[in-house]
Design a protein around this motif. Structure first.
Motif, PDB file in Angstrom:
ATOM      1  N   TYR A   1       6.258  -4.073  -5.120  1.00 49.74           N
ATOM      2  CA  TYR A   1       5.182  -3.710  -4.195  1.00 49.74           C
ATOM      3  C   TYR A   1       5.829  -3.196  -2.925  1.00 49.74           C
ATOM      4  CZ  TYR A   1       1.880  -4.444  -0.346  1.00 49.74           C
ATOM      5  OH  TYR A   1       1.106  -4.292   0.790  1.00 49.74           O
TER       6      TYR A   1
ATOM      7  N   SER B   1       4.167  -5.932 -13.051  1.00 45.31           N
ATOM      8  CA  SER B   1       3.263  -5.356 -12.054  1.00 45.31           C
ATOM      9  C   SER B   1       2.024  -6.222 -11.877  1.00 45.31           C
ATOM     10  CB  SER B   1       2.848  -3.942 -12.470  1.00 45.31           C
ATOM     11  OG  SER B   1       3.947  -3.069 -12.524  1.00 45.31           O
ATOM     12  N   GLU B   2       1.461  -6.664 -12.985  1.00 45.50           N
ATOM     13  CA  GLU B   2       0.271  -7.503 -12.926  1.00 45.50           C
ATOM     14  C   GLU B   2       0.585  -8.834 -12.248  1.00 45.50           C
ATOM     15  OE1 GLU B   2      -3.273  -9.189 -15.900  1.00 45.50           O
ATOM     16  OE2 GLU B   2      -1.485  -8.219 -16.729  1.00 45.50           O
TER      17      GLU B   2
ATOM     18  N   ARG C   1       4.930  -1.500   1.127  1.00 44.05           N
ATOM     19  CA  ARG C   1       4.007  -1.111   2.190  1.00 44.05           C
ATOM     20  C   ARG C   1       4.844  -0.505   3.295  1.00 44.05           C
ATOM     21  NH1 ARG C   1       2.103  -1.877   7.199  1.00 44.05           N
ATOM     22  NH2 ARG C   1      -0.159  -1.951   7.519  1.00 44.05           N
TER      23      ARG C   1
ATOM     24  N   SER D   1       0.380   1.600   0.707  1.00 47.77           N
ATOM     25  CA  SER D   1       0.974   0.592  -0.173  1.00 47.77           C
ATOM     26  C   SER D   1       0.786   0.988  -1.630  1.00 47.77           C
ATOM     27  CB  SER D   1       0.346  -0.783   0.079  1.00 47.77           C
ATOM     28  OG  SER D   1      -1.033  -0.780  -0.230  1.00 47.77           O
ATOM     29  N   ASP D   2       1.653   0.423  -2.474  1.00 49.88           N
ATOM     30  CA  ASP D   2       1.589   0.754  -3.891  1.00 49.88           C
ATOM     31  C   ASP D   2       2.433  -0.264  -4.663  1.00 49.88           C
ATOM     32  OD1 ASP D   2       0.936   2.059  -6.196  1.00 49.88           O
ATOM     33  OD2 ASP D   2       2.248   3.788  -5.862  1.00 49.88           O
ATOM     34  N   ILE D   3       2.189  -0.379  -5.959  1.00 45.86           N
ATOM     35  CA  ILE D   3       3.048  -1.131  -6.853  1.00 45.86           C
ATOM     36  C   ILE D   3       3.681  -0.134  -7.814  1.00 45.86           C
ATOM     37  CG2 ILE D   3       3.159  -2.851  -8.691  1.00 45.86           C
ATOM     38  CD1 ILE D   3       1.033  -4.430  -7.296  1.00 45.86           C
TER      39      ILE D   3
ATOM     40  N   ILE E   1       2.995  -9.433 -10.009  1.00 43.41           N
ATOM     41  CA  ILE E   1       3.172  -9.194  -8.574  1.00 43.41           C
ATOM     42  C   ILE E   1       1.828  -9.071  -7.886  1.00 43.41           C
ATOM     43  CG2 ILE E   1       3.943  -7.488  -6.878  1.00 43.41           C
ATOM     44  CD1 ILE E   1       6.349  -6.945  -8.640  1.00 43.41           C
ATOM     45  N   ASN E   2       0.940  -8.297  -8.465  1.00 35.05           N
ATOM     46  CA  ASN E   2      -0.381  -8.092  -7.876  1.00 35.05           C
ATOM     47  C   ASN E   2      -1.120  -9.416  -7.732  1.00 35.05           C
ATOM     48  OD1 ASN E   2      -2.411  -6.118  -6.952  1.00 35.05           O
ATOM     49  ND2 ASN E   2      -3.585  -6.841  -8.721  1.00 35.05           N
ATOM     50  N   TRP E   3      -1.009 -10.283  -8.731  1.00 36.55           N
ATOM     51  CA  TRP E   3      -1.672 -11.586  -8.677  1.00 36.55           C
ATOM     52  C   TRP E   3      -1.054 -12.466  -7.597  1.00 36.55           C
ATOM     53  CZ3 TRP E   3      -0.551 -16.742  -9.196  1.00 36.55           C
ATOM     54  CH2 TRP E   3      -1.635 -17.601  -9.413  1.00 36.55           C
TER      55      TRP E   3
ATOM     56  N   LEU F   1       0.401 -11.632  -4.889  1.00 38.09           N
ATOM     57  CA  LEU F   1       0.162 -11.134  -3.539  1.00 38.09           C
ATOM     58  C   LEU F   1      -1.285 -11.322  -3.091  1.00 38.09           C
ATOM     59  CD1 LEU F   1       2.184  -7.792  -3.521  1.00 38.09           C
ATOM     60  CD2 LEU F   1       2.847  -9.997  -2.559  1.00 38.09           C
ATOM     61  N   ALA F   2      -2.153 -11.705  -3.998  1.00 41.59           N
ATOM     62  CA  ALA F   2      -3.565 -11.876  -3.661  1.00 41.59           C
ATOM     63  C   ALA F   2      -3.781 -13.198  -2.933  1.00 41.59           C
ATOM     64  CB  ALA F   2      -4.424 -11.820  -4.915  1.00 41.59           C
TER      65      ALA F   2
END
Length: 319
Positions: free
Chosen positions: A267, A190-191, A269, A275-277, A193-195, A197-198
């Motif tokens: 992730y 999760s972390e 949307r 949106s959410d992870i 993916i979040n990174w 996508l930034a």
């Protein structure tokens, strides 16, 4: 939701696989691009042969038309010319080399241009076409020839709009391992993916790669032979890997639905912008991406080409 099929593939493909017979029996109701690219990547990663690839009898013609046997086993059992490839759909393509990457990118972008119609020269569409190319480069750069791509256009149930979904999937090392290779201290999928996508983040950035790092052989997978303490690099490719962040930005512009999955997380949307992870109980060995757009969102003033009459999925593929 972007691709219900992609989610079903992430959750259910492993359960359909019979390791003892190296076979898979498909029962999905969501045979759309998201499901199918994940299926192709999964089948190739397991070495499933055609005789072990069981699909519903009423889908045999469709699977042949979109080129799944050709992409997986080099067996083109479709007897007609694919005259609508690059217009209404992009066949399943194994992203095995630069030529196949270019072909898949051109076909999907041809479908998008057709939907955009008189707005085909807009800066927003130009950005979207660039993102499609960047995503294909991502899969080729990270997935080590384990990736597949396709797209499909279809008419909405109300028959006043079109949808197009393009999707890519690979069975490479995934975001978490890729970020770790780049020296980033990520603790979860999760972390990672979040990174990824930034905006501005990419493991392909030159400032994240040690110029003295040990060079791994082309196509190398698995643990580094140099140990965890020694930085490594696996390519001379200077591709920047910024397509995912741009895809999310463009999803906001076009009210698109998107899913980006890796490991045990994805992730999502939807068209309304929520949106959410999300964390799953299963792992996807690599990266899978799907994006669904409405033609009216791509076309200037929401105009829809009424001259193109597509009554069902197979009509779109018929020569």
């Amino acid at each position: 939701m972007a691709s219900q099929g992609l989610l079903q593939a992430l959750i259910g493909l492993e359960g359909l696989y019979e390791e003892q017979f190296n076979a898979i029996h498909l029962t999905s109701e969501f045979f759309n691009p998201g499901y199918l690219v994940a299926l192709a990547a999964f089948a190739r990663s397991r070495g499933i042969e055609k005789r072990g690839f069981h699909i519903p009898s009423d889908r045999q013609g469709y699977f042949s038309a979109i080129g799944i046997p050709l992409a997986l086993w080099g067996d083109d059992d479709y007897g007609n010319e694919r005259v609508n490839a690059g217009r209404n759909y992009s066949p399943m393509t194994h992203l095995a080399n630069e030529e196949s990457v270019d072909t898949a990118t051109a076909q999907i972008n041809g479908c998008l241009r057709g939907l955009a119609q008189e707005d085909a020269t807009s800066p927003g569409l130009a950005d979207l076409l660039q993102v499609v190319g960047e995503l294909h480069d991502n899969v080729w750069s990270h997935g080590k020839a384990s990736g597949f791509s396709m797209a499909q256009k279809w008419m909405s149930p109300s028959r006043d709009d079109y949808f197009i979904e393009f999707a890519l999937a690979d069975c490479g090392i995934g975001f978490l391992e890729e970020t770790k290779r780049a020296g980033l201290a990520m603790r979860s999928h999760s972390e990672a993916i979040n990174w990824c996508l930034a905006e501005g983040n990419s493991t392909k950035h030159g400032d994240l790669i040690d110029e003295f790092a040990q060079r791994l052989p082309p196509g190398f997978t698995g643990d580094s032979p140099y140990g965890d303490a020694v930085p490594t690099r696996d390519s001379e490719n200077h591709h920047q890997g910024l397509g995912l962040a741009k895809l999310v930005q463009l999803a906001e512009t076009y009210d698109a639905a998107v899913i980006v999955a890796s490991g045990n997380a994805y992730y999502s949307r939807n068209e309304q912008g929520a949106s959410d992870i999300v964390t799953l109980d299963t792992d996807w060995e690599g990266v899978a991406v799907s994006c669904r757009l409405r033609g009216s969102k791509l076309a200037k003033n929401g105009q829809i080409d009424q001259d193109v009459e597509l009554t069902n999925l197979m009509d779109q593929l018929r020569a």
